[in-house]
Design a protein around this motif. Structure first.
Motif, PDB file in Angstrom:
ATOM      1  N   LYS A  46      39.305  36.896  26.066  1.00  0.00           N
ATOM      2  CA  LYS A  46      38.979  37.729  27.229  1.00  0.00           C
ATOM      3  C   LYS A  46      39.932  37.430  28.375  1.00  0.00           C
ATOM      4  O   LYS A  46      40.336  38.324  29.102  1.00  0.00           O
ATOM      5  CB  LYS A  46      37.550  37.431  27.703  1.00  0.00           C
ATOM      6  N   THR A  52      42.128  41.662  23.689  1.00  0.00           N
ATOM      7  CA  THR A  52      41.117  41.620  22.632  1.00  0.00           C
ATOM      8  C   THR A  52      40.904  42.982  21.962  1.00  0.00           C
ATOM      9  O   THR A  52      41.214  44.027  22.534  1.00  0.00           O
ATOM     10  CB  THR A  52      39.751  41.177  23.195  1.00  0.00           C
ATOM     11  N   HIS A  79      34.461  39.898  20.692  1.00  0.00           N
ATOM     12  CA  HIS A  79      35.696  40.443  20.124  1.00  0.00           C
ATOM     13  C   HIS A  79      35.946  39.855  18.737  1.00  0.00           C
ATOM     14  O   HIS A  79      35.215  38.964  18.287  1.00  0.00           O
ATOM     15  CB  HIS A  79      36.872  40.236  21.083  1.00  0.00           C
TER      16      HIS A  79
END
Ligand code: ADP
Ligand code: TRP
Length: 334
Positions: free
Chosen positions: A207, A212, A18
């Motif tokens: 996460k 994200t 991410h």
């Protein structure tokens, strides 16, 4: 000539990278790897991933995608030795040898294992419920990753610093029991908290918070997520503080500096609404990430290039790990 500084880090093949991973870890590592007098090793920790018993096809797929993503982010084989942990068998062998100088008490104190035991206690279950030996011995395998390559520096997030300390402890135990200097003790390089990128809800992008924005997702998907970023109720004409806004933090990291500056100025003066900022951010993100996304798509379509990079990285990593294993085996009487 002094020997180059050896930097090493591992990435688990779990899900997608991410924006926070790029801002806090992958981007800085790619810049570091470009500096002279450095040797950088980056691997996908597919052996470590086994402790959660992933579906085999999914693990293979995620490992490949993670390799492509790392390469697309600038950790390409002209700069780093990129490899899959499982393709360097000496790492697992070094781990087996290190187990004999690692006390169980050290592993009992490892945060991840302790958290599982505590959760079992809270739920009134047996303390070892659901704890396999892959979880329990995770820090030994991680010490092997680090010590097999003789890493000087290990850049990690704060949650992994204890594991690097355990690697240092294990290297010292080996020196005491067998041969001083056989294993190089590493140094953890923990990312500074100042660099934490916020996520959709304003907390650290992670996460674990499901907040994200995936780095390599389609621009439309990213734009949709950006529209969900939480903002306050100030109207377009109200002055706003750019320093406390998630959108500005994302612009600072991923937009053209002039565009970010312009938004900042319009925040202070009043005259820009969050809807417009979100549109600017989505456009900027699309432009900034386009080259990376193109490289990623091309790599996933071109098996030969990905395989060639891994082959070069794995040849190199195997040479180093084999040498460490040879030294350790000799010192231990094998
Ligand atoms: P997550 O929190 O999503 O599980 P990881 O713990 O796997 O992320 O982090 C991998 C690397 O990315 C670490 O080096 C960590 O410091 C960095 N990182 C993760 N999230 C952020 C963030 N929001 N800002 C800056 N760096 C981050
Ligand atoms: N444990 C790390 C994580 O979950 C990944 C990892 C495995 C690693 N081996 C490593 C990181 C060696 C640095 C060095 O993020």
């Amino acid at each position: 000539m002094t020997t180059p500084t050896l930097t090493l880090t591992g990435v688990q093949p779990t899900g997608e990278l991410h924006l926070g991973n790029y801002a806090g870890a992958i981007g800085p590592l790619a810049r570091l790897a470009a500096q002279p007098h450095r040797e950088t090793y980056v691997f996908v920790a597919d052996l470590h991933a086994l402790n959660s018993r992933p579906d085999p096809d999914q693990l293979r797929d995620r490992t490949r995608k993670m390799v492509a993503a790392l390469m697309a982010c600038g950790l390409d084989h002209d700069r780093v030795h990129l490899y899959r942990q499982s393709r360097v068998p000496a790492i697992a062998q070094v781990s087996a040898l290190l187990a004999n100088v690692t006390s169980k008490g050290t592993l009992n104190r490892a945060h991840a294992y302790k958290a599982l035991v505590a959760a079992n206690g809270d739920a009134g279950r047996d303390p070892d419920h659901g704890v396999n030996m892959g979880v329990f011995t995770y820090p030994v395998l991680m010490a092997a990753d680090i010590l097999a390559m003789g890493a000087d520096e290990v850049p990690v997030g704060a949650d992994q610093a204890q594991h690097v300390e355990i690697a240092v402890e294990v290297a010292r135990a080996f020196a005491r029991a067998y041969r001083p200097g056989a294993l190089r003790a590493p140094r953890a390089v923990v990312a500074q908290n100042g660099g934490v990128l916020p996520g959709l809800d304003g907390r650290k992008m992670s996460k674990s918070y499901a907040n994200t924005i995936p780095l390599l997702a389609a621009p439309e998907e990213q734009a949709k997520l950006i529209r969900r970023v939480v903002t306050d109720s100030r109207r377009p004409q109200d002055p706003k503080d750019p320093e406390t806004c998630t959108l500005v933090a994302l612009l600072d990291m991923f937009a053209d500096p002039a565009a970010a500056q312009e938004v900042r100025a319009r925040y202070r003066g009043g005259g820009i609404g969050y809807g417009e900022v979100k549109a600017v951010l989505a456009d900027q993100l699309r432009a900034t990430l386009a080259p990376m996304r193109d490289r990623y798509d091309a790599l996933l379509a071109d098996h030969a290039r990905l395989d060639a990079a891994l082959q070069a990285g794995e040849r190199h990593a195997n040479r180093r790990a084999d040498e460490t294993l040879r030294l350790m085996s000799a010192a231990m009487g094998l």
